[in-house]
Design a protein around this motif. Structure first.
Motif, PDB file in Angstrom:
ATOM      1  N   UNK A   8      62.613  62.009  66.499  1.00 12.11           N
ATOM      2  CA  UNK A   8      61.345  61.470  65.997  1.00 12.11           C
ATOM      3  C   UNK A   8      60.155  62.265  66.518  1.00 12.11           C
ATOM      4  N   UNK A   9      60.267  62.738  67.758  1.00  7.98           N
ATOM      5  CA  UNK A   9      59.137  63.399  68.420  1.00  7.98           C
ATOM      6  C   UNK A   9      58.985  64.872  68.064  1.00  7.98           C
ATOM      7  N   UNK A  10      60.004  65.465  67.488  1.00  9.55           N
ATOM      8  CA  UNK A  10      59.946  66.909  67.210  1.00  9.55           C
ATOM      9  C   UNK A  10      58.820  67.246  66.238  1.00  9.55           C
ATOM     10  N   UNK A  11      57.918  68.103  66.690  1.00 12.56           N
ATOM     11  CA  UNK A  11      56.799  68.530  65.864  1.00 12.56           C
ATOM     12  C   UNK A  11      55.640  67.563  65.809  1.00 12.56           C
ATOM     13  N   UNK A  12      55.755  66.426  66.493  1.00  7.89           N
ATOM     14  CA  UNK A  12      54.692  65.421  66.452  1.00  7.89           C
ATOM     15  C   UNK A  12      53.529  65.813  67.362  1.00  7.89           C
ATOM     16  N   UNK A  13      52.310  65.568  66.889  1.00  7.09           N
ATOM     17  CA  UNK A  13      51.130  65.781  67.725  1.00  7.09           C
ATOM     18  C   UNK A  13      50.947  64.632  68.712  1.00  7.09           C
ATOM     19  N   UNK A  14      51.324  63.427  68.272  1.00  6.44           N
ATOM     20  CA  UNK A  14      51.234  62.231  69.106  1.00  6.44           C
ATOM     21  C   UNK A  14      52.527  61.449  68.970  1.00  6.44           C
ATOM     22  N   UNK A  15      53.003  60.922  70.093  1.00  7.60           N
ATOM     23  CA  UNK A  15      54.165  60.035  70.088  1.00  7.60           C
ATOM     24  C   UNK A  15      53.729  58.722  70.721  1.00  7.60           C
ATOM     25  N   UNK A  16      53.788  57.646  69.957  1.00  7.84           N
ATOM     26  CA  UNK A  16      53.452  56.314  70.435  1.00  7.84           C
ATOM     27  C   UNK A  16      54.730  55.554  70.764  1.00  7.84           C
ATOM     28  N   UNK A  17      54.679  54.725  71.793  1.00  4.29           N
ATOM     29  CA  UNK A  17      55.831  53.892  72.142  1.00  4.29           C
ATOM     30  C   UNK A  17      55.368  52.480  72.422  1.00  4.29           C
ATOM     31  N   UNK A  18      56.172  51.519  71.980  1.00 10.43           N
ATOM     32  CA  UNK A  18      55.923  50.109  72.303  1.00 10.43           C
ATOM     33  C   UNK A  18      57.291  49.445  72.417  1.00 10.43           C
ATOM     34  N   UNK A  19      57.850  49.509  73.630  1.00 11.01           N
ATOM     35  CA  UNK A  19      59.203  49.014  73.860  1.00 11.01           C
ATOM     36  C   UNK A  19      59.152  47.830  74.819  1.00 11.01           C
ATOM     37  N   UNK A  20      60.260  47.539  75.531  1.00 13.35           N
ATOM     38  CA  UNK A  20      60.320  46.292  76.266  1.00 13.35           C
ATOM     39  C   UNK A  20      59.867  46.309  77.708  1.00 13.35           C
TER      40      UNK A  20
END
Length: 288
Positions: free
Chosen positions: A55-67
């Motif tokens: 999912x993160x490959x090539x992304x400018x921003x990676x958002x996370x909302x986990x537990x």
């Protein structure tokens, strides 16, 4: 418009990622339960990935909302973690409520890989996520924040940089500390009104316009009076957050007597079978 990844599509993350897609960003999502990611793509568009790294490959921003802390470490690190797929200059934005300690650890790992890191816990509940009206409290470098804020604004009512990495999580602790005492006070007030034979709706109409007024009072008094708790932020998650607050208080030498007491009250609610009830369920203790 940016190329983004969003990791975690729960009751908060799903709507937040949806706002990003609706804003025109190119969004790739990952969820531990793949069926939820497939459902999200069918409703919103975008793409899904099988691992955080993909999912993160090539992304400018990676958002996370986990537990929790462990979940966050899992999606960030390791061969399939997001950090392995992110390029130098990309920015990781964590919306999970976790400890300041894990935040600082992950930020250091990210920095060594040339990745920016912002801890950005949120407040506003499921309704805030769905309506794009979240309060976002951030910790990190000013330059990273300036780049990420326009993206975060897709689902934020307010977004502020509170200081260096970890400051967002410490601010979220302030939020949870304030809520804990407030909900207990509201529970006692409503239960008292009931015992006194007063019309609860009239009581709230009057006192909500004065110094006692609060978001919790306006938005939760009806369901509290009806003993309806199948919505909102679960007791299990609140206890997780309050545990983080109490551990941090020990570390910095702060005194949180009311928070510690309310944490035990939530433990009582769990014993009553209310682990998944909304945090307003504190009033249920007073019926015993």
């Amino acid at each position: 418009m940016a190329k983004l990844a969003f990791l975690g599509l729960g009751v908060m993350g799903g709507p937040m990622a949806g706002h990003l897609q609706a804003a025109g960003h190119e969004v790739t999502v990952y969820n531990r339960t793949a069926a939820r990611a497939k459902d999200w793509v069918s409703r919103h568009g975008g793409q899904m990935a099988e691992t955080p790294r993909e999912a993160a490959e090539g992304a400018e921003f990676v958002m996370a909302c986990v537990g929790n802390d462990d979940d966050l470490r899992q999606v960030c690190t390791g061969q399939d973690g997001a950090f392995a797929g992110m390029g130098q200059g990309a920015i990781f934005v964590d919306h999970t409520t976790v400890s300041a300690a894990v935040t600082r650890d992950l930020a250091q790992i990210a920095a060594e890989a040339g990745i920016g890191y912002i801890d950005a816990p949120i407040s506003g509940g499921q309704a805030g996520a769905e309506n794009g009206q979240l309060s976002v409290m951030c910790g990190g470098e000013q330059s990273d924040f300036d780049k990420a804020q326009p993206v975060i604004d897709s689902y934020a009512k307010i977004c502020r940089l509170m200081g260096p990495v970890g400051s967002g999580q410490m601010t979220k602790m302030c939020n949870q500390i304030a809520i804990a005492g407030l909900v207990q006070g509201l529970s006692e007030s409503l239960a008292f009104a009931e015992k006194a034979g007063l019309d609860v709706e009239k009581v709230v109409e009057v006192i909500s316009q004065g110094a006692a007024g609060s978001w919790q009072m306006v938005n939760r008094h009806k369901t509290m009076a009806a003993r309806e708790f199948e919505h909102g932020f679960a007791v299990d998650w609140m206890r997780k957050d309050l545990g983080i607050c109490l551990a941090a208080a020990d570390e910095i030498g702060a005194s949180l007597p009311v928070t510690a007491l309310v944490d035990q009250f939530y433990k009582d609610v769990q014993k009553m079978g209310g682990s998944r009830w909304d945090t307003s369920s504190l009033i249920a203790r007073l019926d015993r």
